[in-house]
Design an enzyme around this catalytic site. Structure first.
Site, PDB file in Angstrom:
ATOM      1  N   SER A 138       0.846  -1.186   0.000  1.00 53.48           N
ATOM      2  CA  SER A 138       0.000   0.000   0.000  1.00 53.48           C
ATOM      3  C   SER A 138       0.893   1.252   0.000  1.00 53.48           C
ATOM      4  O   SER A 138       1.712   1.409  -0.901  1.00 53.48           O
ATOM      5  CB  SER A 138      -0.969  -0.026   1.180  1.00 53.48           C
ATOM      6  OG  SER A 138      -1.990   0.907   1.009  1.00 53.48           O
ATOM      7  N   ASP A 190      -9.613  -4.589  -5.385  1.00 57.01           N
ATOM      8  CA  ASP A 190      -9.114  -3.587  -4.445  1.00 57.01           C
ATOM      9  C   ASP A 190      -9.754  -2.227  -4.736  1.00 57.01           C
ATOM     10  O   ASP A 190      -9.644  -1.697  -5.841  1.00 57.01           O
ATOM     11  CB  ASP A 190      -7.589  -3.495  -4.594  1.00 57.01           C
ATOM     12  CG  ASP A 190      -6.910  -2.788  -3.435  1.00 57.01           C
ATOM     13  OD1 ASP A 190      -7.584  -2.002  -2.748  1.00 57.01           O
ATOM     14  OD2 ASP A 190      -5.712  -3.016  -3.239  1.00 57.01           O
ATOM     15  N   HIS A 222      -7.978  -5.298  -0.531  1.00 56.19           N
ATOM     16  CA  HIS A 222      -6.734  -4.640  -0.113  1.00 56.19           C
ATOM     17  C   HIS A 222      -6.045  -5.465   0.964  1.00 56.19           C
ATOM     18  O   HIS A 222      -5.924  -5.047   2.123  1.00 56.19           O
ATOM     19  CB  HIS A 222      -7.029  -3.222   0.380  1.00 56.19           C
ATOM     20  CG  HIS A 222      -5.822  -2.342   0.428  1.00 56.19           C
ATOM     21  ND1 HIS A 222      -5.061  -2.062  -0.674  1.00 56.19           N
ATOM     22  CD2 HIS A 222      -5.223  -1.672   1.459  1.00 56.19           C
ATOM     23  CE1 HIS A 222      -4.065  -1.259  -0.339  1.00 56.19           C
ATOM     24  NE2 HIS A 222      -4.137  -1.026   0.954  1.00 56.19           N
TER      25      HIS A 222
END
Length: 465
Positions: free
Chosen positions: A334, A416, A445
Site C-alpha cells: 500500500s 481492491d 486490499h
C-alpha cells in the site's frame, strides 16, 4: 522477464488475511466467476460473470440488484436478476478503452433480521497492459530529489543518524534479536524503527551510547558477529497516523539471515502508551490528513521528508559493519509499496524491490475520468487543482516507476478499492527493469501470509555474492 501467477478460486477458502478481508466471517458467501479464467478481456470483448450466493454452503434463490461502472467511478448501468438454484449470469458488457469494469452486487435476504443486506463486487479488466498514466513527468524531477537528499545529508551526517538504540527483550527469541531505533533523518525530522536481526549479530548495540560512540563500538566489539555479513531489508509502513504494530510478525526475515528495519514515518515512538499516542496523533487533524499537508508547494509537502527518510534509513543500514556490502532490499504494501518503489528509484543501492498494491499512484488520474490512486483526492474539496496537481507529479509513484533499474516483484488484486487495479497496472506498465508479478484477482486490499512469506523467498533468490 515477466512471470504472472494467477490465484483464483482456491483463495476463497482458508486464507489468513489482513484488512478489507474477503471472504469474511459470515453465514453468507458470494461466488463470482468471470467467463475468462484470468478475469481479463480485450477491449471490445464482452464479459459475463456467473454469480452465486450461499448460506451455510447452500445455494440461495434470492433477487440480486446490481450496478456496473468503471473502476472507482459512478455506475453506468444497473439491473436486477433472480438467482435460480443459487446462480445467475450477468452480462457486464465491454469497454472501448483500457481499464476495469466493476460489478457491484446487493442481495436482501427476507427473515434475516441481524444483517439482511449482503454486498459484494467483482472487477474485470480490459486490455489493462495498455493503460497509461495521466500524471506528467517533470523535467527537473531528478535534480529536485537529488537536491533534497543531499540537503538532508548535509543537515545530519551519517555519523549522527542514529540517536538511540535499545534491545527490546520482549521481542527477542532464541533465534532473533529486536532493537528499537530512533533515526534523526534531517534537521527537523526523526523516525522510529524496529531492527530485527539473527541472534547475537549486534550484541554491542545493547549499551545504547551516543551516536558517534555507537559507530565506533560496532567496529570494535563482537568481532565474530561482525565477520558474518547479511543482506539488509527496509520495510516502509502503510498509510495512517500509527505506530508499528506486531513487530514480531515478520521475524522469519531474521530467521532466514536478513537484517530488517521496519520503520514508521511520523516520529512516533511505538513504545508509547495508547493514551499518549491518542494525544499526539490528534494533532494530525485526521487519520491521513498528512497526505494533504503542504500540497500547494513541492518543497513544503509533508511527504518530502518521508521520501528522504527512506533513503536515510538505507544510509543507516548500509553503515552497519554487518551488512554484506551488496544486497539492499525494500519491501512494503500500500503506502509502503509506494515508498518501496520510490526508494528503489531514487537510491541506486537498492538491488531488489517488493511492492504490494502501491498507493500514491497516478493520483490525478480522476482528471482523466477514470480511477486515480490512493488517497483519492477526488473525494476532497479543492485538491485536484492545477497547483496541487503540479506538486503531486513530483511525488507520484508513476514517475519513480519510470526510473527503477533493479528487479521488481509486484502484487495486486483486482477487487481492491483502496489501491485500484487501474493504478497498479499503470505502475507495472511503466517499469522497464526486470520484473515479476503475482496477480491475485479476487483480493481486495490484503495479501495472505503465504504471499508475504513468498516475497521473502523471492528476495533470497535475488541475493548476490
Amino acid at each position: 522477464m515477466m512471470r504472472t501467477i494467477l490465484l483464483l478460486g482456491l483463495l476463497l477458502l482458508g486464507i489468513s488475511t489482513q484488512a478489507e478481508n474477503y471472504p469474511y466471517r459470515s453465514d453468507y458467501l458470494w461466488l463470482t466467476v468471470p467467463n475468462h479464467a484470468n478475469w481479463l478481456y480485450k477491449t471490445g470483448e464482452n464479459a459475463k460473470v456467473e454469480v452465486s450466493l450461499y448460506r451455510y454452503g447452500v445455494p440461495q434463490d434470492v433477487e440480486v440488484t446490481y450496478e456496473i461502472g468503471p473502476d472507482m467511478m459512478p455506475p453506468t448501468s444497473s439491473g436486477k436478476v433472480m438467482l435460480k438454484g443459487g446462480r445467475a449470469v450477468i452480462d457486464m458488457g465491454t469497454m472501448k478503452t483500457p481499464g476495469f469494469l466493476d460489478l457491484r452486487l446487493r442481495a436482501t435476504v427476507e427473515g434475516d433480521l441481524q444483517s439482511p443486506t449482503y454486498k459484494h463486487h467483482v472487477k474485470v479488466g480490459f486490455s489493462p497492459e495498455q493503460l497509461k498514466p495521466f500524471t506528467k513527468n517533470p523535467a527537473d524531477f531528478d535534480t529536485f530529489w537529488q537536491a533534497a537528499i543531499e540537503a538532508a545529508r548535509k543537515e545530519v551526517s551519517a555519523e549522527k543518524l542514529e540517536v538511540r538504540s535499545e534491545r527490546i527483550d520482549d521481542y527477542c527469541t532464541d533465534e532473533t534479536d529486536m532493537y528499537l531505533l530512533k533515526l534523526h533523518t534531517d534537521q527537523h525530522h526523526s523516525i522510529y524503527g524496529y531492527l530485527s536481526v539473527p541472534k547475537g549479530v549486534m550484541q554491542n548495540m545493547d549499551a545504547s551510547p551516543t551516536a558517534g560512540q555507537e559507530i565506533v563500538n560496532r567496529k570494535s566489539v563482537n568481532r565474530k558477529s561482525v565477520n558474518r555479513k547479511y543482506p539488509v531489508v527496509l520495510c516502509p509502513p502503510g498509510a495512517g497516523v500509527k505506530t508499528i504494530k506486531e513487530p514480531m510478525r515478520n521475524l522469519y526475515y531474521a530467521r532466514n539471515g536478513f537484517i530488517r528495519l521496519e520503520m514508521e514515518i511520523h516520529g512516533l515512538n511505538p513504545e508509547m502508551t495508547t493514551e499518549q499516542f491518542k494525544e499526539v496523533s490528534s494533532a494530525f487533524d485526521h487519520e491521513n490528513g498528512y497526505l494533504c499537508n503542504g500540497l500547494d508547494d513541492r518543497d513544503n509537502y509533508y511527504m518530502k521528508h518521508v521520501y528522504v527518510a527512506c533513503v536515510r534509513a538505507l544510509d543507516y543500514l548500509c553503515s552497519l559493519p554487518q551488512w554484506d556490502g551488496t544486497n539492499v532490499f525494500v519491501q512494503g504494501g500500500s503506502q509502503g509499496g509506494a515508498l518501496s518503489l520510490i526508494t528503489a528509484a531514487i537510491d541506486r543501492r537498492v538491488t531488489a524491490c517488493v511492492a504490494n498494491h502501491p498507493a500514491l499512484s497516478d493520483m490525478a488520474g480522476y482528471l482523466d475520468n477514470r480511477a486515480g490512486g490512493y488517497p483519492h483526492f477526488n473525494k476532497m474539496n479543492n485538491m485536484l487543482v492545477p497547483e496541487k496537481v503540479k506538486t503531486l507529479a513530483y511525488y507520484d509513484v508513476v514517475n519513480f516507476a519510470r526510473r527503477i533499474t533493479c528487479p521488481v516483484y509486484m502484487t495486486w488484486g483486482y477487487n481492491d478499492n483502496v489501491c485500484p487495479p487501474t493504478t497498479s497496472y499503470i505502475v507495472w506498465n511503466l517499469i522497464s527493469a526486470p520484473k515479476e508479478s503475482l496477480i491475485t484477482p479476487v483480493n481486495e486490499h490484503w495479501t495472505s501470509e503465504d504471499t508475504n512469506h513468498g516475497q521473502m523467498l523471492w528476495l533470497k533468490k535475488q541475493l548476490s555474492e
